[in-house]
Enzyme design. Structure first.
Site, PDB file in Angstrom:
ATOM      1  N   SER A 171       0.879  -1.169   0.000  1.00 22.50           N
ATOM      2  CA  SER A 171       0.000   0.000   0.000  1.00 22.50           C
ATOM      3  C   SER A 171       0.917   1.219   0.000  1.00 22.50           C
ATOM      4  CB  SER A 171      -0.850  -0.006   1.270  1.00 22.50           C
ATOM      5  OG  SER A 171       0.003   0.165   2.394  1.00 22.50           O
ATOM      6  N   ASP A 192      -0.666  -1.135  -4.048  1.00 20.89           N
ATOM      7  CA  ASP A 192      -2.049  -1.295  -3.604  1.00 20.89           C
ATOM      8  C   ASP A 192      -2.635   0.056  -3.159  1.00 20.89           C
ATOM      9  OD1 ASP A 192      -4.219  -2.962  -2.831  1.00 20.89           O
ATOM     10  OD2 ASP A 192      -3.503  -3.015  -0.763  1.00 20.89           O
ATOM     11  N   ASP A 217      -6.406   4.058  -6.817  1.00 20.37           N
ATOM     12  CA  ASP A 217      -7.636   4.156  -6.033  1.00 20.37           C
ATOM     13  C   ASP A 217      -8.157   5.592  -6.111  1.00 20.37           C
ATOM     14  OD1 ASP A 217      -9.628   4.309  -4.201  1.00 20.37           O
ATOM     15  OD2 ASP A 217      -8.511   3.421  -2.545  1.00 20.37           O
ATOM     16  N   HIS A 233     -10.959  -7.379  -2.817  1.00 21.73           N
ATOM     17  CA  HIS A 233     -10.203  -6.835  -1.679  1.00 21.73           C
ATOM     18  C   HIS A 233     -10.839  -7.346  -0.398  1.00 21.73           C
ATOM     19  CE1 HIS A 233      -7.643  -3.463  -3.376  1.00 21.73           C
ATOM     20  NE2 HIS A 233      -8.198  -4.021  -4.436  1.00 21.73           N
ATOM     21  N   GLY A 237      -9.560  -9.862   1.766  1.00 15.26           N
ATOM     22  CA  GLY A 237      -9.499 -11.326   1.849  1.00 15.26           C
ATOM     23  C   GLY A 237      -9.405 -11.872   3.265  1.00 15.26           C
ATOM     24  N   ASN A 242      -6.909 -10.072  -2.378  1.00 20.88           N
ATOM     25  CA  ASN A 242      -5.935  -9.361  -1.543  1.00 20.88           C
ATOM     26  C   ASN A 242      -6.081  -9.736  -0.070  1.00 20.88           C
ATOM     27  OD1 ASN A 242      -5.511  -8.036  -3.931  1.00 20.88           O
ATOM     28  ND2 ASN A 242      -5.967  -5.998  -3.163  1.00 20.88           N
ATOM     29  N   ASN A 289      -4.276  -8.950   3.799  1.00 20.45           N
ATOM     30  CA  ASN A 289      -3.314  -8.178   4.574  1.00 20.45           C
ATOM     31  C   ASN A 289      -3.495  -8.395   6.086  1.00 20.45           C
ATOM     32  OD1 ASN A 289      -1.429  -6.356   5.463  1.00 20.45           O
ATOM     33  ND2 ASN A 289      -2.152  -4.639   4.263  1.00 20.45           N
TER      34      ASN A 289
HETATM   35  P1  13P Z   1      -7.597  -7.413   4.349  1.00 17.85           P
HETATM   36  O1  13P Z   1      -6.762  -6.546   5.208  1.00 17.85           O
HETATM   37  O2  13P Z   1      -9.014  -7.498   4.763  1.00 17.85           O
HETATM   38  O3  13P Z   1      -6.988  -8.755   4.133  1.00 17.85           O
HETATM   39  O4  13P Z   1      -7.638  -6.709   2.901  1.00 17.85           O
HETATM   40  C1  13P Z   1      -6.449  -6.441   2.227  1.00 17.85           C
HETATM   41  C2  13P Z   1      -6.681  -5.695   0.973  1.00 17.85           C
HETATM   42  O5  13P Z   1      -7.724  -5.781   0.365  1.00 17.85           O
HETATM   43  C3  13P Z   1      -5.581  -4.870   0.468  1.00 17.85           C
HETATM   44  O6  13P Z   1      -5.947  -4.108  -0.607  1.00 17.85           O
END
Ligand code: 13P
Length: 279
Positions: free
Chosen positions: A50, A81, A103, A207, A209, A229, A231
């Protein structure tokens, strides 16, 4: 350089109904864990940064390490990202990021369309893919107590116009998905995804995930999502493991005795996700 492009894998994933995981990182432990899982499973993987993560880790460092790890396993790709800063996006493209996600969801629709189109033109000249976003995907990659008040769904007509006029390669969709992990569970609107898939010919990205049920993830892949995605779950594994080890070994000051356990914990999360996305 990888001999198979990210676009090649998106195409294959779409045809064969599986998805490539994008795993975000901001520390070397996270990066090592993601690469190790991908290498062991022989699965292509996208490293996500990001803006905050890229500014902390460094765009140059990220590209140099991607290139280094590609010598051990070739199918490692980099995505910027939720890029909002145009200079940072251009720098990532110039340095050789495989994909950038612009974005522009905070902008007015026409303004978003105009800027996204310009970025596509710049990126495509350098062989970089572009992911677009129209309506903001809610939440942030943290632990949340409260769910947002409203469920946002993609406006299909607007999405059709946006995709056609910008030339983006992929779209981050809104189907009730949220960034972050919540104490209450959420359900994705698979019927809305089916409508998006029918209307839009490009690659679809999910996004948020983390914390999404296995069943919903499987359904999104069945219905055209080729990139997911993740994170927050990696961040939680990083923090919880680090805290546990530091508490257990109070006298230890050698990072190389502490951090391998952190790497293993993150790798476990990445392995589970890759096995779910690409069985
Ligand atoms: P999470 O933090 O819910 O896994 O989402 C990550 C994401 O979509 C990054 O763009």
């Amino acid at each position: 350089m990888s001999n198979k492009s990210l676009k090649y894998f998106f195409g294959r994933a779409k045809k064969e109904k599986w998805a490539i995981g994008q795993f975000n990182f901001s520390t070397l432990e996270q990066l090592k864990a993601i690469v190790s899982a991908a290498k062991k499973l022989k699965s292509p993987v996208i490293l996500g940064t990001s803006q905050g993560e890229a500014n902390f880790f460094g765009l140059e460092e990220a590209t140099l390490l991607r290139d280094l790890y590609r010598k051990k396993f070739p199918y490692i790709y980099l995505n910027l990202d939720h890029g909002k800063d145009i200079d940072l996006i251009k720098k990532a493209i110039d340095l050789g990021y495989d994909c950038v996600h612009f974005d522009g969801s905070g902008l007015d629709f026409q303004e978003n369309l105009k800027i996204t189109k310009k970025i596509v033109k710049y990126a495509h000249k350098k062989g970089c893919l572009v992911e677009g976003e129209i309506k903001s995907i809610q939440g942030s990659s943290e632990i949340h107590k409260e769910l947002p008040k409203e469920v946002l769904l993609e406006d299909i007509e607007k999405a059709k116009e946006f995709v056609k006029k910008t030339g983006i390669d992929s779209l981050a969709v809104n189907i009730g998905n949220l960034h972050g992990v919540y104490t209450k569970s959420i359900r994705l609107k698979i019927d809305h995804l089916q409508k998006i898939k029918k209307a839009i010919p490009i690659f679809l990205v999910l996004h948020g995930g983390s914390g999404t049920s296995k069943k919903d993830i499987k359904e999104t892949i069945k219905n055209g999502v080729v990139k997911i995605n993740v994170n927050t779950e990696l961040r939680i594994a990083w923090r919880e493991t680090l805290e546990k080890i530091l508490r257990k070994h109070r006298g230890t000051v050698k990072p190389y005795n502490i951090l391998p356990k952190v790497i293993s914990a993150i790798e476990k999360v990445v392995t589970t996700k890759i096995n779910l996305f690409n069985p």
